[in-house]
Scaffold this active site. Sequence first.
Site, PDB file in Angstrom:
ATOM      1  N   SER A  22       0.794  -1.230   0.000  1.00 58.40           N
ATOM      2  CA  SER A  22       0.000   0.000   0.000  1.00 58.40           C
ATOM      3  C   SER A  22       0.833   1.291   0.000  1.00 58.40           C
ATOM      4  O   SER A  22       0.426   2.265  -0.638  1.00 58.40           O
ATOM      5  CB  SER A  22      -0.975   0.003   1.180  1.00 58.40           C
ATOM      6  OG  SER A  22      -1.963  -0.975   0.946  1.00 58.40           O
ATOM      7  N   LYS A  71     -10.052  -6.195  10.873  1.00 55.88           N
ATOM      8  CA  LYS A  71     -11.118  -5.737   9.971  1.00 55.88           C
ATOM      9  C   LYS A  71     -12.527  -5.800  10.575  1.00 55.88           C
ATOM     10  O   LYS A  71     -13.409  -5.065  10.163  1.00 55.88           O
ATOM     11  CB  LYS A  71     -11.085  -6.524   8.658  1.00 55.88           C
ATOM     12  CG  LYS A  71      -9.959  -6.092   7.748  1.00 55.88           C
ATOM     13  CD  LYS A  71     -10.060  -6.754   6.397  1.00 55.88           C
ATOM     14  CE  LYS A  71      -8.902  -6.339   5.511  1.00 55.88           C
ATOM     15  NZ  LYS A  71      -9.078  -6.740   4.123  1.00 55.88           N
ATOM     16  N   ASP A 107     -12.015  -2.611  -0.374  1.00 55.03           N
ATOM     17  CA  ASP A 107     -11.615  -3.863  -1.042  1.00 55.03           C
ATOM     18  C   ASP A 107     -12.670  -4.217  -2.083  1.00 55.03           C
ATOM     19  O   ASP A 107     -12.362  -4.534  -3.231  1.00 55.03           O
ATOM     20  CB  ASP A 107     -11.552  -5.024  -0.038  1.00 55.03           C
ATOM     21  CG  ASP A 107     -10.303  -4.977   0.818  1.00 55.03           C
ATOM     22  OD1 ASP A 107      -9.299  -4.415   0.378  1.00 55.03           O
ATOM     23  OD2 ASP A 107     -10.352  -5.529   1.940  1.00 55.03           O
ATOM     24  N   GLY A 131     -15.247 -20.649  -3.958  1.00 56.17           N
ATOM     25  CA  GLY A 131     -14.898 -20.357  -2.566  1.00 56.17           C
ATOM     26  C   GLY A 131     -16.082 -19.784  -1.812  1.00 56.17           C
ATOM     27  O   GLY A 131     -17.025 -19.257  -2.413  1.00 56.17           O
ATOM     28  N   GLY A 133     -15.221 -18.497   1.665  1.00 57.03           N
ATOM     29  CA  GLY A 133     -14.581 -17.964   2.872  1.00 57.03           C
ATOM     30  C   GLY A 133     -14.818 -16.465   2.984  1.00 57.03           C
ATOM     31  O   GLY A 133     -15.745 -15.913   2.387  1.00 57.03           O
ATOM     32  N   GLY A 134     -13.953 -15.801   3.753  1.00 55.62           N
ATOM     33  CA  GLY A 134     -14.114 -14.376   4.003  1.00 55.62           C
ATOM     34  C   GLY A 134     -14.070 -13.540   2.738  1.00 55.62           C
ATOM     35  O   GLY A 134     -14.928 -12.665   2.521  1.00 55.62           O
ATOM     36  N   ALA A 135     -13.106 -13.792   1.876  1.00 58.32           N
ATOM     37  CA  ALA A 135     -12.976 -13.003   0.651  1.00 58.32           C
ATOM     38  C   ALA A 135     -14.170 -13.249  -0.272  1.00 58.32           C
ATOM     39  O   ALA A 135     -14.750 -12.314  -0.837  1.00 58.32           O
ATOM     40  CB  ALA A 135     -11.674 -13.359  -0.063  1.00 58.32           C
ATOM     41  N   TYR A 229      -2.869 -12.426  -6.694  1.00 56.62           N
ATOM     42  CA  TYR A 229      -2.014 -11.706  -7.654  1.00 56.62           C
ATOM     43  C   TYR A 229      -0.543 -12.117  -7.578  1.00 56.62           C
ATOM     44  O   TYR A 229       0.286 -11.595  -8.294  1.00 56.62           O
ATOM     45  CB  TYR A 229      -2.154 -10.185  -7.488  1.00 56.62           C
ATOM     46  CG  TYR A 229      -1.795  -9.662  -6.127  1.00 56.62           C
ATOM     47  CD1 TYR A 229      -0.479  -9.402  -5.774  1.00 56.62           C
ATOM     48  CD2 TYR A 229      -2.794  -9.442  -5.183  1.00 56.62           C
ATOM     49  CE1 TYR A 229      -0.157  -8.933  -4.522  1.00 56.62           C
ATOM     50  CE2 TYR A 229      -2.479  -8.966  -3.921  1.00 56.62           C
ATOM     51  CZ  TYR A 229      -1.165  -8.723  -3.594  1.00 56.62           C
ATOM     52  OH  TYR A 229      -0.855  -8.266  -2.343  1.00 56.62           O
ATOM     53  N   GLY A 251      -5.541 -10.427  -9.294  1.00 54.85           N
ATOM     54  CA  GLY A 251      -6.107  -9.538  -8.274  1.00 54.85           C
ATOM     55  C   GLY A 251      -5.367  -8.223  -8.049  1.00 54.85           C
ATOM     56  O   GLY A 251      -5.743  -7.447  -7.173  1.00 54.85           O
TER      57      GLY A 251
END
Length: 289
Positions: A22, A71, A107, A131, A133-135, A229, A251
Amino acid sequence: MIIDGHTRVCGLIGDPVEHTSSPAIHNTLANICGHNLVYVPLQVKRGKVADAVKGAYELNVLGLNVTVPHKLEVIDCLVGIDSLAETIGAVNTLVRTEGGYIGYNTDILGLERAILSEISTLQNETVVLLGAGGAARAVAFLMVRMKASKLYILNRTFGKAKTLADEINEYAGCILAYPMELSDYANIEEERLAVIQATSIGLSPYDDQVVLEAPEFYKKIFFGYDLVYRPAETKFMKLVSEYGQGKAVNGLKMLLYQGIIAYELWNDVHISEECAAKVYEALEETVRR
Ligand code: ATR
């Protein structure tokens, strides 16, 4: 750049923060835009996020990004939350306002902008999400916002796909999401699919792996997006390119745009695509290192 009495500070809170790309995004943006701003990684231990946010506010910090493990917990430290971030239940960007910070999930807004920079729309398209999950959860909510006509959620653990699909259908107010086991991909009737790869498989050290290998599945894909990525071309992307009908994207653009949107919120500016392209170059270089 010159750091002086007017320099504004932004940063990333999380633990660990050493791996972050970042600073490359925000310090390049500040440089291009001529803003007197620096962006720094700030390690904050688990359980200490409330102290950190309070301290940051008193230190006149302009904005923060938030990463693992804060988060969810950071939501209790805010004076307001954007509705999409609230729905998803995760915040990655804090924007300074009178009295405290407001939380956003850039995000997911970043993924939306990344997808739209590659294809004009997902409206009325059939989307397959790999998937649960969280993402993947955040992606599923985005698919409602982007008006996909149907969302198949394929996951190794069916129960998690089912729970997510139920939640999405309740949010959408209709039957939009269909949970499936990965091995049931052949039950997908549609011939034209946008697929978003949101599992952790493909990410180094699993970079020679993919959750689904069948060429019949890949033949239907007109657009494949991998949230991973690193490596730049995942096994999923290779299969989309080999058998599919269209583009495969990694990504990194999501990472780029989540940063750009945070920067826009902090500074109340709009970042042009020309400027975004320059930042992307800086980001690619950082990730390659
Ligand atoms: P993240 O926050 O990155 O989404 P996560 O919540 O742990 O991480 O989710 C990881 C996802 O990758 C899940 O969908 C997981 O499938 P399960 O729900 O069955 O665990 C998927 N995943 C991880 N390892 C996998 C593997 N070896 N094969 C198939 N799917 C896998």
